[in-house]
Write a protein that holds these residues in place. Structure first.
Motif, PDB file in Angstrom:
ATOM      1  N   ARG A  10       0.831  -1.209   0.000  1.00 42.21           N
ATOM      2  CA  ARG A  10       0.000   0.000   0.000  1.00 42.21           C
ATOM      3  C   ARG A  10       0.862   1.254   0.000  1.00 42.21           C
ATOM      4  O   ARG A  10       0.573   2.225  -0.709  1.00 42.21           O
ATOM      5  CB  ARG A  10      -0.920   0.016   1.217  1.00 42.21           C
ATOM      6  N   ILE A  11       1.913   1.247   0.804  1.00 40.27           N
ATOM      7  CA  ILE A  11       2.812   2.404   0.859  1.00 40.27           C
ATOM      8  C   ILE A  11       3.483   2.609  -0.491  1.00 40.27           C
ATOM      9  O   ILE A  11       3.574   3.743  -0.978  1.00 40.27           O
ATOM     10  CB  ILE A  11       3.847   2.240   1.995  1.00 40.27           C
ATOM     11  N   ASN A  12       3.954   1.534  -1.120  1.00 37.87           N
ATOM     12  CA  ASN A  12       4.580   1.641  -2.439  1.00 37.87           C
ATOM     13  C   ASN A  12       3.620   2.278  -3.446  1.00 37.87           C
ATOM     14  O   ASN A  12       3.999   3.170  -4.211  1.00 37.87           O
ATOM     15  CB  ASN A  12       5.012   0.266  -2.951  1.00 37.87           C
ATOM     16  N   GLY A  13       2.385   1.820  -3.471  1.00 36.32           N
ATOM     17  CA  GLY A  13       1.400   2.351  -4.407  1.00 36.32           C
ATOM     18  C   GLY A  13       1.091   3.815  -4.151  1.00 36.32           C
ATOM     19  O   GLY A  13       0.971   4.615  -5.093  1.00 36.32           O
ATOM     20  N   GLU A  14       0.954   4.182  -2.892  1.00 36.54           N
ATOM     21  CA  GLU A  14       0.643   5.577  -2.548  1.00 36.54           C
ATOM     22  C   GLU A  14       1.813   6.497  -2.876  1.00 36.54           C
ATOM     23  O   GLU A  14       1.629   7.585  -3.425  1.00 36.54           O
ATOM     24  CB  GLU A  14       0.276   5.673  -1.068  1.00 36.54           C
ATOM     25  N   ARG A  17       1.911   6.994  -6.636  1.00 39.56           N
ATOM     26  CA  ARG A  17       0.860   7.893  -7.111  1.00 39.56           C
ATOM     27  C   ARG A  17       1.220   9.350  -6.819  1.00 39.56           C
ATOM     28  O   ARG A  17       1.151  10.215  -7.691  1.00 39.56           O
ATOM     29  CB  ARG A  17      -0.470   7.536  -6.445  1.00 39.56           C
ATOM     30  N   VAL A  18       1.651   9.627  -5.594  1.00 38.60           N
ATOM     31  CA  VAL A  18       1.981  11.002  -5.192  1.00 38.60           C
ATOM     32  C   VAL A  18       3.231  11.491  -5.916  1.00 38.60           C
ATOM     33  O   VAL A  18       3.293  12.638  -6.365  1.00 38.60           O
ATOM     34  CB  VAL A  18       2.140  11.086  -3.661  1.00 38.60           C
ATOM     35  N   LEU A  19       4.219  10.619  -6.073  1.00 38.67           N
ATOM     36  CA  LEU A  19       5.449  10.987  -6.770  1.00 38.67           C
ATOM     37  C   LEU A  19       5.158  11.354  -8.222  1.00 38.67           C
ATOM     38  O   LEU A  19       5.684  12.341  -8.746  1.00 38.67           O
ATOM     39  CB  LEU A  19       6.449   9.834  -6.683  1.00 38.67           C
ATOM     40  N   GLY A  75      15.171  17.116  -2.852  1.00 38.08           N
ATOM     41  CA  GLY A  75      14.789  17.735  -1.583  1.00 38.08           C
ATOM     42  C   GLY A  75      13.380  18.307  -1.635  1.00 38.08           C
ATOM     43  O   GLY A  75      12.585  18.130  -0.705  1.00 38.08           O
ATOM     44  N   TYR A  76      13.067  18.998  -2.723  1.00 41.91           N
ATOM     45  CA  TYR A  76      11.718  19.542  -2.905  1.00 41.91           C
ATOM     46  C   TYR A  76      10.689  18.413  -2.979  1.00 41.91           C
ATOM     47  O   TYR A  76       9.621  18.493  -2.364  1.00 41.91           O
ATOM     48  CB  TYR A  76      11.670  20.398  -4.172  1.00 41.91           C
ATOM     49  N   ILE A  77      11.032  17.362  -3.723  1.00 45.57           N
ATOM     50  CA  ILE A  77      10.109  16.230  -3.879  1.00 45.57           C
ATOM     51  C   ILE A  77       9.851  15.578  -2.521  1.00 45.57           C
ATOM     52  O   ILE A  77       8.711  15.251  -2.191  1.00 45.57           O
ATOM     53  CB  ILE A  77      10.669  15.218  -4.900  1.00 45.57           C
ATOM     54  N   ARG A  78      10.898  15.392  -1.734  1.00 44.10           N
ATOM     55  CA  ARG A  78      10.723  14.806  -0.392  1.00 44.10           C
ATOM     56  C   ARG A  78       9.827  15.679   0.481  1.00 44.10           C
ATOM     57  O   ARG A  78       8.985  15.162   1.227  1.00 44.10           O
ATOM     58  CB  ARG A  78      12.076  14.626   0.306  1.00 44.10           C
ATOM     59  N   ARG A  83       4.457  16.323   3.012  1.00 46.70           N
ATOM     60  CA  ARG A  83       3.215  17.059   3.236  1.00 46.70           C
ATOM     61  C   ARG A  83       1.996  16.252   2.816  1.00 46.70           C
ATOM     62  O   ARG A  83       0.921  16.409   3.375  1.00 46.70           O
ATOM     63  CB  ARG A  83       3.231  18.370   2.455  1.00 46.70           C
ATOM     64  N   THR A  84       2.160  15.419   1.800  1.00 43.88           N
ATOM     65  CA  THR A  84       1.024  14.686   1.235  1.00 43.88           C
ATOM     66  C   THR A  84       0.768  13.366   1.952  1.00 43.88           C
ATOM     67  O   THR A  84      -0.373  13.026   2.235  1.00 43.88           O
ATOM     68  CB  THR A  84       1.266  14.416  -0.263  1.00 43.88           C
ATOM     69  N   ILE A  85       1.829  12.617   2.225  1.00 43.13           N
ATOM     70  CA  ILE A  85       1.684  11.297   2.840  1.00 43.13           C
ATOM     71  C   ILE A  85       2.191  11.374   4.284  1.00 43.13           C
ATOM     72  O   ILE A  85       3.299  11.838   4.528  1.00 43.13           O
ATOM     73  CB  ILE A  85       2.479  10.226   2.072  1.00 43.13           C
ATOM     74  N   ASN A  86       1.407  10.891   5.198  1.00 49.98           N
ATOM     75  CA  ASN A  86       1.783  10.900   6.604  1.00 49.98           C
ATOM     76  C   ASN A  86       2.513   9.595   6.935  1.00 49.98           C
ATOM     77  O   ASN A  86       1.896   8.588   7.248  1.00 49.98           O
ATOM     78  CB  ASN A  86       0.539  11.064   7.476  1.00 49.98           C
ATOM     79  N   LEU A  87       3.846   9.637   6.829  1.00 51.24           N
ATOM     80  CA  LEU A  87       4.686   8.483   7.161  1.00 51.24           C
ATOM     81  C   LEU A  87       5.546   8.825   8.375  1.00 51.24           C
ATOM     82  O   LEU A  87       5.774  10.004   8.674  1.00 51.24           O
ATOM     83  CB  LEU A  87       5.594   8.118   5.985  1.00 51.24           C
TER      84      LEU A  87
END
Length: 131
Positions: A10-14, A17-19, A75-78, A83-87
């Motif tokens: 699930r984490i890989n898929g999310e 998608r966000v990336l 760095g920007y992507i991270r 901000r998008t995924i709560n890990l």
């Protein structure tokens, strides 16, 4: 967390998608080709690292430029990913150029060439038999 667990999948898929969304609409670097897609993502079970396979439609220079642009914007992507995924922790992203699509197109072209040569040889053999 195990490597092939449901949670890791699930984490890989999310993350994939966000990336893809971040690359498509969030980065303004002119080096990144407009036809860039995220083929696969593999986040390590400890969430520290992430491998992202990227496919670029274009020549080798466009692929190299896109890879350089993505690495400089890591760095920007991270930050956007955090901000998008709560890990628990945002993984360090390693971009890898995926050649599977180009390889598949090349193999399809070669198969078509062989099939055409076989058809020509069959037609020549049929012509020799009727004479």
């Amino acid at each position: 967390m195990r490597k092939n667990s449901v949670k890791n999948t699930r984490i890989n898929g999310e993350v994939q998608r966000v990336l893809a969304e971040i690359i498509r609409s969030g980065i303004k670097d002119p080096r990144i080709a407009p036809m860039t897609s995220v083929v696969a993502v593999e986040v390590a079970p400890d969430l520290k690292t992430c491998k992202a396979w990227i496919s670029v439609l274009g020549d080798e220079k466009a692929q190299a430029d896109t890879l350089a642009g993505l690495e400089s914007a890591e760095g920007y992507i991270r930050g956007q990913l955090a901000r998008t995924i709560n890990l628990r922790s945002t993984p360090q992203i390693h971009f890898i150029m995926d050649q599977s699509i180009a390889y598949g197109v090349n193999m399809s072209k070669r198969i078509e060439e062989v099939m055409a040569a076989d058809r020509e040889a069959a037609e020549v053999n049929e012509g020799n038999r009727t004479e």
